[in-house]
Design a protein around this motif. Structure first.
Motif, mmCIF file in Angstrom:
data_model
loop_
_atom_site.group_PDB
_atom_site.id
_atom_site.type_symbol
_atom_site.label_atom_id
_atom_site.label_comp_id
_atom_site.label_asym_id
_atom_site.label_seq_id
_atom_site.Cartn_x
_atom_site.Cartn_y
_atom_site.Cartn_z
ATOM 1 N N ASP A 61 0.832 -1.202 0.000
ATOM 2 C CA ASP A 61 0.000 0.000 0.000
ATOM 3 C C ASP A 61 0.871 1.258 0.000
ATOM 4 O O ASP A 61 0.423 2.333 -0.421
ATOM 5 C CB ASP A 61 -0.882 0.039 1.255
ATOM 6 N N HIS A 85 1.368 4.895 -1.802
ATOM 7 C CA HIS A 85 1.811 6.024 -0.984
ATOM 8 C C HIS A 85 3.335 6.002 -0.845
ATOM 9 O O HIS A 85 3.955 4.941 -0.940
ATOM 10 C CB HIS A 85 1.133 5.982 0.390
ATOM 11 N N GLY A 110 -3.009 11.510 -6.263
ATOM 12 C CA GLY A 110 -3.689 11.711 -4.989
ATOM 13 C C GLY A 110 -3.178 10.837 -3.867
ATOM 14 O O GLY A 110 -3.878 10.609 -2.866
ATOM 15 N N VAL A 111 -1.942 10.335 -4.003
ATOM 16 C CA VAL A 111 -1.367 9.507 -2.938
ATOM 17 C C VAL A 111 -0.757 10.399 -1.854
ATOM 18 O O VAL A 111 -0.437 11.564 -2.099
ATOM 19 C CB VAL A 111 -0.294 8.543 -3.486
ATOM 20 N N VAL A 112 -0.612 9.851 -0.658
ATOM 21 C CA VAL A 112 0.082 10.543 0.427
ATOM 22 C C VAL A 112 1.584 10.374 0.200
ATOM 23 O O VAL A 112 2.053 9.267 -0.071
ATOM 24 C CB VAL A 112 -0.324 9.973 1.796
ATOM 25 N N CYS A 294 -0.656 9.501 8.615
ATOM 26 C CA CYS A 294 -1.249 10.273 7.522
ATOM 27 C C CYS A 294 -1.828 9.358 6.451
ATOM 28 O O CYS A 294 -2.915 9.628 5.912
ATOM 29 C CB CYS A 294 -0.208 11.215 6.909
ATOM 30 N N VAL A 295 -1.140 8.273 6.149
ATOM 31 C CA VAL A 295 -1.661 7.322 5.162
ATOM 32 C C VAL A 295 -2.963 6.709 5.658
ATOM 33 O O VAL A 295 -3.945 6.586 4.911
ATOM 34 C CB VAL A 295 -0.630 6.219 4.861
ATOM 35 N N ARG A 296 -3.002 6.348 6.913
ATOM 36 C CA ARG A 296 -4.171 5.652 7.448
ATOM 37 C C ARG A 296 -5.357 6.582 7.649
ATOM 38 O O ARG A 296 -6.512 6.137 7.644
ATOM 39 C CB ARG A 296 -3.806 4.948 8.755
ATOM 40 N N THR A 297 -5.102 7.889 7.830
ATOM 41 C CA THR A 297 -6.201 8.842 8.065
ATOM 42 C C THR A 297 -6.496 9.720 6.860
ATOM 43 O O THR A 297 -7.541 10.373 6.810
ATOM 44 C CB THR A 297 -5.879 9.761 9.252
ATOM 45 N N GLY A 298 -5.561 9.771 5.892
ATOM 46 C CA GLY A 298 -5.731 10.656 4.748
ATOM 47 C C GLY A 298 -5.305 12.085 5.015
ATOM 48 O O GLY A 298 -5.521 12.962 4.167
ATOM 49 N N GLU A 300 -2.873 15.410 5.467
ATOM 50 C CA GLU A 300 -1.709 15.908 4.754
ATOM 51 C C GLU A 300 -0.510 15.903 5.703
ATOM 52 O O GLU A 300 -0.598 16.382 6.830
ATOM 53 C CB GLU A 300 -1.960 17.333 4.261
#
Length: 330
Positions: A61, A85, A110-112, A294-298, A300
């Motif tokens: 991921d 990500h 739109g990836v982190v 940040c990846v898990r919550t979206g 920035e």
């Protein structure tokens, strides 16, 4: 998203091992793939011969990029296009063109994504950011980050593909621009060649960069990597910021411990990386955990890819200035 964030690590050198140690200890992370060879702390991960195979495997991921400086961009662009990500070691890239195509790919997908300028998580530096209002408008700053000669001659095998400024000052440029809450508009730089070239490594011994910021403040960024190996720390790090109403000084040469043996007298470093009772800790770990959150919550990340692109632009301009002997505007 699966219960655990599946992470692949691209790059199996010193930093790859560091990322693996931190990520493997995170309760919400599973290291599922590595490239190009096995890593300690990632023994169950599938080993891929090439990062493209890793990205195509469908088993990750997010990707942690720990390749040499000049190889970051292609991996970032490929990861973004795969919808993966991205956590990338500093510097973001070593050319503005590479930075621009990486930023474009990341924003389009739109990836982190975050560049690991971990110094923002050093407690004293984070506290300095909070206290900047007390010292007033920034006037002048100085940041020194100098390494022992062990680094370009023994620790990394690609010193001739980078410079002390890319390797060291990238941290300080990110830090000072963050403290100033401003951006650089012009630089003048000098580079000194000699000792390392004489050893067959075609890279400057040292560089100094004078930077002018948009609101008028200035800062000097010094980097060198020819300190003798007898120096008590591998890195000599110091930052000062003078404002209209005060001054902040940050000296990280000593980090609360001194060690004397029959062979040496040293100041072991522990602010960035340490292991406490078997658990990774320090600013390095905190920065990586921030990315995972940040990846898990979206959310920035604290460090945007645009600010990391600016660090690349400052350093690219500095190297052009050192080459031509003239100031360079950004």
């Amino acid at each position: 998203m699966p219960p655990k964030l599946r992470v692949g690590i691209v790059g199996a050198g010193i930093m790859g091992r560091g990322h693996a140690e931190v990520l493997s200890a995170h309760p919400d992370v599973e290291i599922t793939a590595v490239s190009r060879r096995p890593l300690e702390h990632a023994e169950s991960a599938t080993v891929h011969a090439d990062y493209r195979d890793l990205l195509a495997s469908g088993t990750v991921d997010a990707v942690s990029i720990t390749t040499p400086d000049h190889l970051h961009a292609d991996v970032m662009v490929a990861a973004a296009r795969a919808g993966v990500h991205i956590l990338v070691e500093k510097p973001f890239t070593t050319t503005v063109e590479d930075a621009d195509r990486a930023v474009a790919a990341i924003r389009q997908a739109g990836v982190v994504a975050m560049c690991l300028f971990n110094h923002r998580w050093v407690p004293a530096y984070a506290q300095a950011k909070e206290q900047m209002a007390l010292v007033g408008e920034p006037v002048v700053g100085y940041a020194r980050k100098d390494d022992t000669i062990h680094v370009p001659t023994e620790m990394i095998g690609w010193a001739d593909r980078t410079t002390s400024a890319w390797f060291l000052s990238s941290h300080d440029i990110d830090l000072v621009t963050w403290l100033y809450d401003d951006h650089v508009v012009e630089v003048f730089a000098t580079a000194r060649y000699g000792k390392l070239r004489g050893m067959g490594i075609d890279t400057p011994d040292a560089m100094q960069i004078q930077a002018r910021f948009s609101r008028g403040a200035v800062a000097t960024f010094e980097s060198a990597w020819i300190y003798p190996n007898t120096f008590p720390t591998m890195v000599d790090s110091y930052v000062t910021v003078v404002g209209e109403d005060g001054v902040i000084q940050l000296d990280r040469q000593k980090e609360n411990i001194q060690l004397a043996t029959s062979k040496s007298y040293t100041y072991p470093r522990n602010m960035l990386q340490r292991v406490v009772h078997g658990v990774p800790a320090g600013a390095y770990r905190d920065a990586i955990h921030h990315f995972v959150d940040c990846v898990r919550t979206g959310a920035e990340p604290l460090i945007s890819v645009e600010s990391s692109r600016h660090v690349t632009a400052v350093l690219a301009a500095a190297h052009e200035s050192a080459r031509t002997g003239a100031p360079v505007k950004l």
